[in-house]
Design an enzyme around this catalytic site. Structure first.
Site, PDB file in Angstrom:
ATOM      1  N   ARG A  56       0.889  -1.170   0.000  1.00  0.00           N
ATOM      2  CA  ARG A  56       0.000   0.000   0.000  1.00  0.00           C
ATOM      3  C   ARG A  56       0.916   1.205   0.000  1.00  0.00           C
ATOM      4  NH1 ARG A  56      -5.398   1.253   3.362  1.00  0.00           N
ATOM      5  NH2 ARG A  56      -6.104  -0.038   1.646  1.00  0.00           N
TER       6      ARG A  56
ATOM      7  N   ASP B 265     -17.431   6.761  -1.661  1.00  0.00           N
ATOM      8  CA  ASP B 265     -16.175   6.661  -0.904  1.00  0.00           C
ATOM      9  C   ASP B 265     -15.969   8.023  -0.225  1.00  0.00           C
ATOM     10  OD1 ASP B 265     -13.684   5.901   0.062  1.00  0.00           O
ATOM     11  OD2 ASP B 265     -12.650   6.048  -1.865  1.00  0.00           O
TER      12      ASP B 265
ATOM     13  N   CYS C 188     -16.346   1.231   0.186  1.00  0.00           N
ATOM     14  CA  CYS C 188     -15.146   0.413   0.449  1.00  0.00           C
ATOM     15  C   CYS C 188     -14.760   0.447   1.927  1.00  0.00           C
ATOM     16  CB  CYS C 188     -13.990   0.896  -0.411  1.00  0.00           C
ATOM     17  SG  CYS C 188     -13.591   2.633  -0.151  1.00  0.00           S
TER      18      CYS C 188
ATOM     19  N   HIS D 165      -7.171   0.880  -6.773  1.00  0.00           N
ATOM     20  CA  HIS D 165      -7.362  -0.036  -5.638  1.00  0.00           C
ATOM     21  C   HIS D 165      -7.948  -1.338  -6.209  1.00  0.00           C
ATOM     22  CE1 HIS D 165      -7.641  -1.417  -1.666  1.00  0.00           C
ATOM     23  NE2 HIS D 165      -8.455  -0.552  -1.119  1.00  0.00           N
TER      24      HIS D 165
ATOM     25  N   ARG E  28     -13.218  -8.899   0.699  1.00  0.00           N
ATOM     26  CA  ARG E  28     -11.817  -8.562   0.433  1.00  0.00           C
ATOM     27  C   ARG E  28     -10.965  -9.815   0.600  1.00  0.00           C
ATOM     28  NH1 ARG E  28      -9.766  -3.480   0.958  1.00  0.00           N
ATOM     29  NH2 ARG E  28      -7.890  -4.500   0.139  1.00  0.00           N
TER      30      ARG E  28
ATOM     31  N   GLN F  34      -9.792  -4.034  -4.060  1.00  0.00           N
ATOM     32  CA  GLN F  34     -11.097  -3.574  -3.588  1.00  0.00           C
ATOM     33  C   GLN F  34     -12.157  -3.819  -4.651  1.00  0.00           C
ATOM     34  OE1 GLN F  34     -11.986  -1.970  -0.486  1.00  0.00           O
ATOM     35  NE2 GLN F  34     -13.978  -2.535  -1.321  1.00  0.00           N
TER      36      GLN F  34
END
Ligand code: CP
Ligand code: NVA
Length: 302
Positions: A98, A220, A260, A125, A288, A128
């Site tokens: 990340r 988001d 998310c 991402h 996930r 995700q």
């Protein structure tokens, strides 16, 4: 085998990976396929879901994961990314990262001898959106002919959704204020995928237009990690794009709400929506792990 930095990296195998994820979730998987394998997990930013789901996922596949904070790594003191990639490749079978900058992950991948899996950058991402698509299939039965609307910032999460939706036969609309549109580069590729798969992509600041015939409403945070300096202005610019009951009423009956996470109730979404009957956020979070177990198997199984 390569790396997973973008949904484009698995363009031709997205369905295969998601079918594998469903099988893994259903328990139809050999015992410990990654026995003896190690995943290094580098985090330059905070995480709850990504860290836990990769760690538990590796364990369930028979391998192990090692958490590495960039604050503790020599990389955080300026050791070149290329040396970090080459050294880690001598110890581990895969690297999950990340990172603040997508270009740093591209560099890590360039010099790594083992697969690199993005757990979020400022640009995408991908894990995700794989989990999101698994969740959509579970709740709506199929992707084909359905439409998802992303409401808010044209950010990393939005970018990956724009790429994955057409690959699975879904239409996608983005409702965002002017100046917060998704990256041009992403839109160009997403439109190519949409043309190949005969799906539609709409980017507009007109919420009514974006919400036409929508089966999934997704949002988001307004302020992503790294955007904190713009926080005050963003709260003003995004206020009309809050997902509340009035906005949800514009979507199809039976539409689901997705996020998310982490979420800020009262900003991008109201509590009645995110904690209401249309919300599938906890299935999405759980997925996930199932989606990433498929990714780990795909990239790390001999
Ligand atoms: N959705 C997501 O990536 O969550 P974390 O930041 O907690 O990992
Ligand atoms: N867009 C958010 C997603 C967090 C999982 C961020 O980058 O902070």
């Amino acid at each position: 085998m390569g790396s997973l930095l973008s949904i484009s990296d698995i363009k031709d195998d997205v369905k295969f990976i998601l079918e594998l994820a469903s099988k893994i979730k259903a328990g139809e998987m050999e015992e410990k396929p990654l026995e003896g394998k190690t995943l290094a997990m580098i985090f330059e930013k905070s995480s709850t879901r990504t860290r836990l789901s990769f760690d538990v996922g590796m364990h369930q596949l028979g391998g192990r994961a090692i958490f590495l904070s960039s604050n503790d790594l020599q990389m955080g003191r300026g050791e070149p990314i290329s040396d970090t990639a080459k050294v880690l490749s001598r110890f581990v079978d895969g690297i999950m990262i990340r990172a603040k900058k997508h270009s740093d992950v591209e560099e890590l991948s360039k010099y790594s001898d083992v697969p690199v899996i993005s757990g979020l950058t400022d640009f995408e991402h991908p894990c995700q959106s794989l989990a999101d698509m698994l969740t959509i299939k579970e709740h709506l039965g199929d992707w084909e002919g359905k439409k998802i609307c992303f409401v808010g910032d044209g950010n990393n999460v939005c970018n990956s959704l724009l790429l994955i939706a057409p690959l699975l036969g879904m239409d996608i609309s983005v409702a965002c204020p002017k100046g917060y549109e998704p990256a041009e580069e992403i839109l160009k590729t997403a439109k190519e995928y949409a043309q190949e798969n005969k799906t539609e992509i709409t980017v507009t600041d007109d919420i009514g237009v974006a919400l036409e015939n929508v089966d999934v409403v997704y949002t988001d945070v307004w302020v992503s990690m790294g955007d904190e300096a713009e926080s005050a202005q963003r709260k003003i610019d995004f206020a009309p794009f809050q997902v509340n009951a009035d906005l949800m009423a514009l979507a199809n009956d039976g539409a689901i709400f997705m996020h998310c996470l982490p979420a800020i109730r009262g900003q991008e979404v109201t509590a009645d929506v995110i904690d209401g009957p249309q919300s599938v956020i906890y299935d999405e979070a759980e997925n996930r792990m199932h989606a990433q177990k498929a990714v780990l198997y795909y990239y790390m199984k001999d």
